[in-house]
Motif scaffolding. Structure first.
Motif, PDB file in Angstrom:
ATOM      1  N   ILE A   1      15.833 -26.609 -48.835  1.00 31.90           N
ATOM      2  CA  ILE A   1      14.739 -27.405 -48.270  1.00 31.90           C
ATOM      3  C   ILE A   1      15.233 -28.818 -47.961  1.00 31.90           C
ATOM      4  CG2 ILE A   1      12.353 -28.201 -48.564  1.00 31.90           C
ATOM      5  CD1 ILE A   1      11.966 -25.869 -50.530  1.00 31.90           C
ATOM      6  N   LEU A   2      16.105 -29.347 -48.817  1.00 32.83           N
ATOM      7  CA  LEU A   2      16.676 -30.675 -48.553  1.00 32.83           C
ATOM      8  C   LEU A   2      17.423 -30.692 -47.231  1.00 32.83           C
ATOM      9  CD1 LEU A   2      18.286 -32.076 -51.830  1.00 32.83           C
ATOM     10  CD2 LEU A   2      16.206 -32.841 -50.685  1.00 32.83           C
ATOM     11  N   ASN A   3      18.169 -29.640 -46.973  1.00 37.66           N
ATOM     12  CA  ASN A   3      18.911 -29.570 -45.713  1.00 37.66           C
ATOM     13  C   ASN A   3      17.975 -29.507 -44.524  1.00 37.66           C
ATOM     14  OD1 ASN A   3      21.625 -29.823 -46.367  1.00 37.66           O
ATOM     15  ND2 ASN A   3      21.726 -27.706 -47.088  1.00 37.66           N
ATOM     16  N   LEU A   4      16.927 -28.717 -44.656  1.00 39.93           N
ATOM     17  CA  LEU A   4      15.935 -28.645 -43.588  1.00 39.93           C
ATOM     18  C   LEU A   4      15.325 -30.021 -43.357  1.00 39.93           C
ATOM     19  CD1 LEU A   4      14.026 -27.069 -41.639  1.00 39.93           C
ATOM     20  CD2 LEU A   4      12.542 -26.660 -43.599  1.00 39.93           C
ATOM     21  N   LEU A   5      14.993 -30.704 -44.447  1.00 45.18           N
ATOM     22  CA  LEU A   5      14.405 -32.047 -44.348  1.00 45.18           C
ATOM     23  C   LEU A   5      15.387 -33.001 -43.673  1.00 45.18           C
ATOM     24  CD1 LEU A   5      12.075 -34.001 -45.063  1.00 45.18           C
ATOM     25  CD2 LEU A   5      13.137 -34.347 -47.295  1.00 45.18           C
ATOM     26  N   LYS A   6      16.646 -32.902 -44.041  1.00 45.82           N
ATOM     27  CA  LYS A   6      17.640 -33.801 -43.463  1.00 45.82           C
ATOM     28  C   LYS A   6      17.800 -33.565 -41.957  1.00 45.82           C
ATOM     29  CE  LYS A   6      22.349 -33.938 -44.034  1.00 45.82           C
ATOM     30  NZ  LYS A   6      23.507 -34.017 -44.922  1.00 45.82           N
ATOM     31  N   TYR A   7      17.967 -32.322 -41.558  1.00 52.41           N
ATOM     32  CA  TYR A   7      18.179 -32.054 -40.137  1.00 52.41           C
ATOM     33  C   TYR A   7      16.944 -32.359 -39.307  1.00 52.41           C
ATOM     34  CZ  TYR A   7      22.668 -30.368 -41.563  1.00 52.41           C
ATOM     35  OH  TYR A   7      23.923 -30.315 -42.094  1.00 52.41           O
ATOM     36  N   TYR A   8      15.806 -32.048 -39.842  1.00 56.43           N
ATOM     37  CA  TYR A   8      14.593 -32.348 -39.078  1.00 56.43           C
ATOM     38  C   TYR A   8      14.393 -33.858 -38.983  1.00 56.43           C
ATOM     39  CZ  TYR A   8      10.030 -32.263 -37.068  1.00 56.43           C
ATOM     40  OH  TYR A   8       8.986 -32.478 -36.202  1.00 56.43           O
ATOM     41  N   THR A   9      14.664 -34.560 -40.080  1.00 56.29           N
ATOM     42  CA  THR A   9      14.515 -36.021 -40.084  1.00 56.29           C
ATOM     43  C   THR A   9      15.464 -36.647 -39.067  1.00 56.29           C
ATOM     44  OG1 THR A   9      13.900 -35.983 -42.419  1.00 56.29           O
ATOM     45  CG2 THR A   9      14.559 -38.096 -41.532  1.00 56.29           C
ATOM     46  N   LEU A  10      16.709 -36.178 -39.036  1.00 56.95           N
ATOM     47  CA  LEU A  10      17.687 -36.710 -38.076  1.00 56.95           C
ATOM     48  C   LEU A  10      17.208 -36.509 -36.639  1.00 56.95           C
ATOM     49  CD1 LEU A  10      21.129 -35.612 -39.585  1.00 56.95           C
ATOM     50  CD2 LEU A  10      20.406 -37.954 -39.089  1.00 56.95           C
ATOM     51  N   TRP A  11      16.750 -35.320 -36.359  1.00 55.08           N
ATOM     52  CA  TRP A  11      16.256 -35.011 -35.009  1.00 55.08           C
ATOM     53  C   TRP A  11      15.047 -35.891 -34.678  1.00 55.08           C
ATOM     54  CZ3 TRP A  11      11.508 -33.017 -33.346  1.00 55.08           C
ATOM     55  CH2 TRP A  11      11.457 -32.681 -31.976  1.00 55.08           C
ATOM     56  N   HIS A  12      14.134 -35.982 -35.613  1.00 57.83           N
ATOM     57  CA  HIS A  12      12.927 -36.791 -35.422  1.00 57.83           C
ATOM     58  C   HIS A  12      13.278 -38.270 -35.215  1.00 57.83           C
ATOM     59  CE1 HIS A  12       9.293 -38.990 -36.174  1.00 57.83           C
ATOM     60  NE2 HIS A  12       9.826 -39.516 -37.267  1.00 57.83           N
TER      61      HIS A  12
ATOM     62  N   SER B   1      -0.564 -28.832 -60.851  1.00 59.38           N
ATOM     63  CA  SER B   1       0.040 -28.427 -59.592  1.00 59.38           C
ATOM     64  C   SER B   1      -0.522 -29.232 -58.424  1.00 59.38           C
ATOM     65  CB  SER B   1      -0.214 -26.934 -59.383  1.00 59.38           C
ATOM     66  OG  SER B   1       0.020 -26.596 -58.053  1.00 59.38           O
ATOM     67  N   GLY B   2       0.368 -29.616 -57.522  1.00 59.55           N
ATOM     68  CA  GLY B   2      -0.077 -30.332 -56.326  1.00 59.55           C
ATOM     69  C   GLY B   2      -0.104 -31.832 -56.453  1.00 59.55           C
ATOM     70  N   SER B   3       0.175 -32.361 -57.646  1.00 58.52           N
ATOM     71  CA  SER B   3       0.027 -33.802 -57.824  1.00 58.52           C
ATOM     72  C   SER B   3       1.100 -34.629 -57.122  1.00 58.52           C
ATOM     73  CB  SER B   3      -0.004 -34.154 -59.306  1.00 58.52           C
ATOM     74  OG  SER B   3       1.193 -33.700 -59.901  1.00 58.52           O
ATOM     75  N   LEU B   4       2.235 -34.015 -56.830  1.00 53.79           N
ATOM     76  CA  LEU B   4       3.291 -34.765 -56.152  1.00 53.79           C
ATOM     77  C   LEU B   4       3.129 -34.741 -54.629  1.00 53.79           C
ATOM     78  CD1 LEU B   4       6.655 -33.815 -57.966  1.00 53.79           C
ATOM     79  CD2 LEU B   4       5.572 -36.049 -57.945  1.00 53.79           C
ATOM     80  N   ARG B   5       2.270 -33.861 -54.163  1.00 54.45           N
ATOM     81  CA  ARG B   5       2.095 -33.698 -52.714  1.00 54.45           C
ATOM     82  C   ARG B   5       1.618 -34.979 -52.046  1.00 54.45           C
ATOM     83  NH1 ARG B   5       0.351 -29.263 -49.762  1.00 54.45           N
ATOM     84  NH2 ARG B   5       1.734 -27.544 -50.224  1.00 54.45           N
TER      85      ARG B   5
ATOM     86  N   GLN C   1       5.329 -34.802 -35.347  1.00 49.06           N
ATOM     87  CA  GLN C   1       6.601 -34.713 -36.078  1.00 49.06           C
ATOM     88  C   GLN C   1       6.446 -35.236 -37.505  1.00 49.06           C
ATOM     89  OE1 GLN C   1       9.398 -36.741 -33.496  1.00 49.06           O
ATOM     90  NE2 GLN C   1       8.770 -35.449 -31.791  1.00 49.06           N
ATOM     91  N   HIS C   2       5.701 -36.329 -37.665  1.00 48.81           N
ATOM     92  CA  HIS C   2       5.481 -36.854 -39.017  1.00 48.81           C
ATOM     93  C   HIS C   2       4.723 -35.837 -39.878  1.00 48.81           C
ATOM     94  CE1 HIS C   2       5.996 -41.347 -37.743  1.00 48.81           C
ATOM     95  NE2 HIS C   2       7.142 -40.790 -38.045  1.00 48.81           N
ATOM     96  N   LYS C   3       3.782 -35.125 -39.257  1.00 45.55           N
ATOM     97  CA  LYS C   3       3.016 -34.128 -40.017  1.00 45.55           C
ATOM     98  C   LYS C   3       3.930 -33.014 -40.507  1.00 45.55           C
ATOM     99  CE  LYS C   3      -1.561 -34.932 -38.226  1.00 45.55           C
ATOM    100  NZ  LYS C   3      -2.561 -34.649 -37.209  1.00 45.55           N
ATOM    101  N   TYR C   4       4.867 -32.623 -39.655  1.00 45.39           N
ATOM    102  CA  TYR C   4       5.795 -31.572 -40.068  1.00 45.39           C
ATOM    103  C   TYR C   4       6.724 -32.077 -41.181  1.00 45.39           C
ATOM    104  CZ  TYR C   4       9.057 -27.691 -40.000  1.00 45.39           C
ATOM    105  OH  TYR C   4       9.846 -26.638 -40.382  1.00 45.39           O
ATOM    106  N   LEU C   5       7.125 -33.348 -41.068  1.00 41.92           N
ATOM    107  CA  LEU C   5       7.939 -33.946 -42.141  1.00 41.92           C
ATOM    108  C   LEU C   5       7.199 -33.866 -43.467  1.00 41.92           C
ATOM    109  CD1 LEU C   5       9.504 -37.359 -40.969  1.00 41.92           C
ATOM    110  CD2 LEU C   5      10.696 -35.320 -41.781  1.00 41.92           C
ATOM    111  N   ILE C   6       5.927 -34.191 -43.429  1.00 51.33           N
ATOM    112  CA  ILE C   6       5.109 -34.151 -44.649  1.00 51.33           C
ATOM    113  C   ILE C   6       4.994 -32.721 -45.186  1.00 51.33           C
ATOM    114  CG2 ILE C   6       2.751 -34.532 -45.542  1.00 51.33           C
ATOM    115  CD1 ILE C   6       2.722 -37.090 -43.801  1.00 51.33           C
ATOM    116  N   ASP C   7       4.922 -31.748 -44.275  1.00 52.28           N
ATOM    117  CA  ASP C   7       4.891 -30.343 -44.708  1.00 52.28           C
ATOM    118  C   ASP C   7       6.147 -29.990 -45.497  1.00 52.28           C
ATOM    119  OD1 ASP C   7       2.482 -29.723 -43.604  1.00 52.28           O
ATOM    120  OD2 ASP C   7       3.291 -28.666 -41.856  1.00 52.28           O
ATOM    121  N   ILE C   8       7.290 -30.428 -44.979  1.00 44.61           N
ATOM    122  CA  ILE C   8       8.558 -30.113 -45.669  1.00 44.61           C
ATOM    123  C   ILE C   8       8.591 -30.832 -47.025  1.00 44.61           C
ATOM    124  CG2 ILE C   8      11.081 -30.050 -45.530  1.00 44.61           C
ATOM    125  CD1 ILE C   8      10.852 -30.347 -42.491  1.00 44.61           C
ATOM    126  N   ILE C   9       8.174 -32.097 -47.015  1.00 43.26           N
ATOM    127  CA  ILE C   9       8.137 -32.879 -48.260  1.00 43.26           C
ATOM    128  C   ILE C   9       7.256 -32.178 -49.294  1.00 43.26           C
ATOM    129  CG2 ILE C   9       7.121 -34.995 -49.230  1.00 43.26           C
ATOM    130  CD1 ILE C   9       8.274 -36.440 -46.710  1.00 43.26           C
TER     131      ILE C   9
END
Ligand SMILES: [Fe+2]
Length: 138
Positions: free
Chosen positions: A50-61, A2-6, A23-31
């Motif tokens: 989660i993919l949708n959250l990542l997409k919308y946050y990435t677009l905004w960022h 567990s955690g190896s992909l983080r 913002q990058h730190k939050y992106l990493i949190d979602i990832i």
């Protein structure tokens, strides 16, 4: 295990601009939520959420970051914009493949690997050029 992909935040992906770094730190949190999900076997529905959250946050960022680079007349501004467009395109292609593939684990893993490697590499090589622009003007 567990955690190896983080992925971990470290100095190599710090741009020097506070807002962008936060913002990058939050992106990493979602990832990392995606990473945990892949490893712990989340449902396709949760993965998509989660993919949708990542997409919308990435677009905004990306929008905020592009503005910031323009404001500081960063030479990397244009390259950054086109790299962002390519990323979004790749992201959407994967999302479609995942949907059509019925949420296959193999697609989720491949998508995770390609997108996270791209992001980390992008932050280091292109977003990293923002720091000297900000400091040079202040
Ligand atoms: Fe960027």
């Amino acid at each position: 295990m567990s955690g190896s992909l983080r992925i971990k935040w470290d100095k190599s992906i710090e741009t020097g601009n506070r807002a962008v770094d936060v913002q990058h730190k939050y992106l990493i949190d979602i990832i990392n939520e995606l990473a945990d999900g892949i490893e712990q076997g989340m449902t396709a529905k949760t993965f998509q959420k989660i993919l949708n959250l990542l997409k919308y946050y990435t677009l905004w960022h990306f929008g905020r970051e592009e503005q910031c680079m323009e404001q500081y007349e960063c030479p990397a501004a244009e390259a950054n914009k086109s790299a962002h467009a390519v990323f979004i395109e790749t992201f959407e292609r994967f999302q479609q493949e995942y949907r059509q593939g019925g949420g296959a684990d193999e697609i989720a893993r491949r998508m995770y690997k390609v997108l996270t490697e791209w992001l980390v590499n992008h932050i280091q090589k292109i977003d990293g050029q923002l720091g000297p622009c900000v400091h040079g003007k202040s």
